[in-house]
Motif scaffolding. Structure first.
Motif, mmCIF file in Angstrom:
data_model
loop_
_atom_site.group_PDB
_atom_site.id
_atom_site.type_symbol
_atom_site.label_atom_id
_atom_site.label_comp_id
_atom_site.label_asym_id
_atom_site.label_seq_id
_atom_site.Cartn_x
_atom_site.Cartn_y
_atom_site.Cartn_z
ATOM 1 N N ARG A 1 0.857 -1.196 0.000
ATOM 2 C CA ARG A 1 0.000 0.000 0.000
ATOM 3 C C ARG A 1 0.887 1.238 0.000
ATOM 4 N NH1 ARG A 1 -0.189 1.867 5.336
ATOM 5 N NH2 ARG A 1 0.167 0.257 6.879
ATOM 6 N N GLU A 2 0.360 2.292 -0.589
ATOM 7 C CA GLU A 2 1.150 3.517 -0.726
ATOM 8 C C GLU A 2 1.512 4.098 0.640
ATOM 9 O OE1 GLU A 2 0.691 6.868 -3.860
ATOM 10 O OE2 GLU A 2 -0.522 7.474 -2.114
ATOM 11 N N HIS A 3 2.755 4.447 0.803
ATOM 12 C CA HIS A 3 3.234 5.160 1.982
ATOM 13 C C HIS A 3 3.473 6.614 1.614
ATOM 14 C CE1 HIS A 3 6.393 6.433 4.927
ATOM 15 N NE2 HIS A 3 5.518 5.893 5.744
ATOM 16 N N GLN A 4 4.196 6.842 0.526
ATOM 17 C CA GLN A 4 4.408 8.191 0.005
ATOM 18 C C GLN A 4 4.388 8.105 -1.519
ATOM 19 O OE1 GLN A 4 8.277 10.167 0.366
ATOM 20 N NE2 GLN A 4 7.142 11.933 1.149
ATOM 21 N N PRO A 5 3.572 8.929 -2.176
ATOM 22 C CA PRO A 5 3.498 8.869 -3.635
ATOM 23 C C PRO A 5 4.804 9.384 -4.250
ATOM 24 C CG PRO A 5 2.317 10.788 -2.848
ATOM 25 C CD PRO A 5 2.729 9.996 -1.628
ATOM 26 N N PRO A 6 4.994 9.165 -5.557
ATOM 27 C CA PRO A 6 6.175 9.714 -6.209
ATOM 28 C C PRO A 6 6.285 11.212 -5.933
ATOM 29 C CG PRO A 6 5.109 8.154 -7.664
ATOM 30 C CD PRO A 6 4.194 8.345 -6.471
ATOM 31 N N THR A 7 7.460 11.602 -5.442
ATOM 32 C CA THR A 7 7.684 12.976 -5.001
ATOM 33 C C THR A 7 9.020 13.480 -5.531
ATOM 34 O OG1 THR A 7 6.484 12.488 -2.954
ATOM 35 C CG2 THR A 7 7.851 14.465 -2.967
ATOM 36 N N PRO A 8 9.008 14.543 -6.381
ATOM 37 C CA PRO A 8 10.272 15.117 -6.847
ATOM 38 C C PRO A 8 11.073 15.662 -5.661
ATOM 39 C CG PRO A 8 8.430 15.904 -8.167
ATOM 40 C CD PRO A 8 7.846 15.198 -6.971
ATOM 41 N N ARG A 9 12.398 15.508 -5.740
ATOM 42 C CA ARG A 9 13.290 15.953 -4.666
ATOM 43 C C ARG A 9 14.365 16.863 -5.235
ATOM 44 N NH1 ARG A 9 10.625 14.689 -0.035
ATOM 45 N NH2 ARG A 9 9.881 12.537 -0.155
ATOM 46 N N GLY A 10 14.302 18.144 -4.888
ATOM 47 C CA GLY A 10 15.360 19.085 -5.265
ATOM 48 C C GLY A 10 15.499 19.268 -6.758
ATOM 49 N N GLU A 11 16.704 19.669 -7.148
ATOM 50 C CA GLU A 11 17.015 19.919 -8.552
ATOM 51 C C GLU A 11 17.261 18.602 -9.285
ATOM 52 O OE1 GLU A 11 17.153 23.043 -9.958
ATOM 53 O OE2 GLU A 11 16.408 23.767 -8.030
ATOM 54 N N GLY A 12 16.985 18.588 -10.553
ATOM 55 C CA GLY A 12 17.291 17.415 -11.350
ATOM 56 C C GLY A 12 16.158 16.414 -11.358
ATOM 57 N N ASP A 13 16.515 15.199 -11.676
ATOM 58 C CA ASP A 13 15.535 14.145 -11.906
ATOM 59 C C ASP A 13 15.454 13.178 -10.728
ATOM 60 O OD1 ASP A 13 13.622 12.836 -13.455
ATOM 61 O OD2 ASP A 13 15.103 11.558 -14.425
ATOM 62 N N PHE A 14 15.545 13.673 -9.503
ATOM 63 C CA PHE A 14 15.441 12.829 -8.316
ATOM 64 C C PHE A 14 13.970 12.730 -7.918
ATOM 65 C CE2 PHE A 14 19.624 14.713 -8.117
ATOM 66 C CZ PHE A 14 20.438 13.643 -7.784
ATOM 67 N N VAL A 15 13.465 11.496 -7.836
ATOM 68 C CA VAL A 15 12.080 11.278 -7.431
ATOM 69 C C VAL A 15 12.065 10.068 -6.504
ATOM 70 C CG1 VAL A 15 9.712 10.833 -8.185
ATOM 71 C CG2 VAL A 15 11.258 12.158 -9.656
ATOM 72 N N THR A 16 11.386 10.207 -5.368
ATOM 73 C CA THR A 16 11.260 9.090 -4.437
ATOM 74 C C THR A 16 9.794 8.697 -4.280
ATOM 75 O OG1 THR A 16 11.011 10.468 -2.450
ATOM 76 C CG2 THR A 16 13.260 9.865 -3.086
ATOM 77 N N ALA A 17 9.588 7.478 -3.855
ATOM 78 C CA ALA A 17 8.261 6.972 -3.481
ATOM 79 C C ALA A 17 8.498 5.847 -2.486
ATOM 80 C CB ALA A 17 7.500 6.453 -4.693
ATOM 81 N N SER A 18 7.480 5.532 -1.709
ATOM 82 C CA SER A 18 7.606 4.391 -0.798
ATOM 83 C C SER A 18 6.257 3.720 -0.630
ATOM 84 C CB SER A 18 8.184 4.812 0.555
ATOM 85 O OG SER A 18 7.393 5.808 1.164
ATOM 86 N N VAL A 19 6.345 2.434 -0.326
ATOM 87 C CA VAL A 19 5.160 1.624 -0.067
ATOM 88 C C VAL A 19 5.371 0.872 1.237
ATOM 89 C CG1 VAL A 19 4.630 1.346 -2.529
ATOM 90 C CG2 VAL A 19 6.010 -0.395 -1.350
ATOM 91 N N VAL A 20 4.289 0.369 1.780
ATOM 92 C CA VAL A 20 4.351 -0.516 2.945
ATOM 93 C C VAL A 20 4.012 -1.909 2.435
ATOM 94 C CG1 VAL A 20 3.419 -1.031 5.224
ATOM 95 C CG2 VAL A 20 3.664 1.352 4.489
ATOM 96 N N ASP A 21 4.940 -2.843 2.644
ATOM 97 C CA ASP A 21 4.693 -4.207 2.181
ATOM 98 C C ASP A 21 3.607 -4.854 3.048
ATOM 99 O OD1 ASP A 21 5.857 -5.326 4.517
ATOM 100 O OD2 ASP A 21 7.711 -5.888 3.521
ATOM 101 N N PRO A 22 3.096 -6.009 2.675
ATOM 102 C CA PRO A 22 2.023 -6.641 3.455
ATOM 103 C C PRO A 22 2.428 -7.045 4.872
ATOM 104 C CG PRO A 22 2.097 -7.579 1.246
ATOM 105 C CD PRO A 22 3.330 -6.714 1.407
ATOM 106 N N PHE A 23 3.718 -6.858 5.214
ATOM 107 C CA PHE A 23 4.232 -7.274 6.524
ATOM 108 C C PHE A 23 4.588 -6.083 7.395
ATOM 109 C CE2 PHE A 23 5.109 -9.905 2.927
ATOM 110 C CZ PHE A 23 4.308 -10.997 3.246
#
Length: 141
Positions: A97-119
């Motif tokens: 399940r989504e923890h944090q949606p794709p999120t641009p970070r600073g300058e350039g092409d840095f993008v993070t996202a996170s999910v929570v696994d079923p555990f």
């Protein structure tokens, strides 16, 4: 002190066999290493992943330093992926399940996202141009 590289990211799971099966299905590989407790029950599984064969360890939550947790938490390790949106979609389809949606970070092409696994573990994924630069600079590449 010098940090030389990521050795192992540890995730905890109350149902270790289910976690092993979920990640093996997701990655398309079986863990290369397994430890069983004195009663013969699985206690630890380890996968080697990616360009540098970093390790993802799955540990029975009985061994968690502070005991099992009901809520996601802790530090987030971000794994570089080539297609962030497709990876997030695959993770969600697999039952994360989504923890944090794709999120641009600073300058350039840095993008993070996170999910929570079923555990209950937070899995971070990232598009990271620096990772690709380091990979391209490796000897023999």
């Amino acid at each position: 002190m010098q940090l030389r590289g990521l050795a192992t990211v540890s995730f905890w799971a109350a149902d270790l066999t289910a976690a092993k099966d979920w990640y093996a299905d997701l990655f398309g590989v079986e863990p290369y290493y397994e430890v069983r407790d004195g009663a013969g029950r699985p206690a630890y599984y380890e996968f080697r992943l990616g360009d540098y064969q970093h390790e993802l360890g799955l540990i029975d939550s009985r061994y968690a330093p502070d005991g099992p947790s009901a809520a996601p938490g802790g530090a987030i390790a971000y794994w570089h992926v080539d297609d962030l949106d497709a990876t997030v979609a695959t993770l969600l389809k697999a039952g994360a399940r989504e923890h944090q949606p794709p999120t641009p970070r600073g300058e350039g092409d840095f993008v993070t996202a996170s999910v929570v696994d079923p555990f209950g573990n937070i899995l971070g994924v990232m598009r990271n141009p620096h990772y690709l630069e380091m990979l391209a600079a490796r000897p023999g590449r």
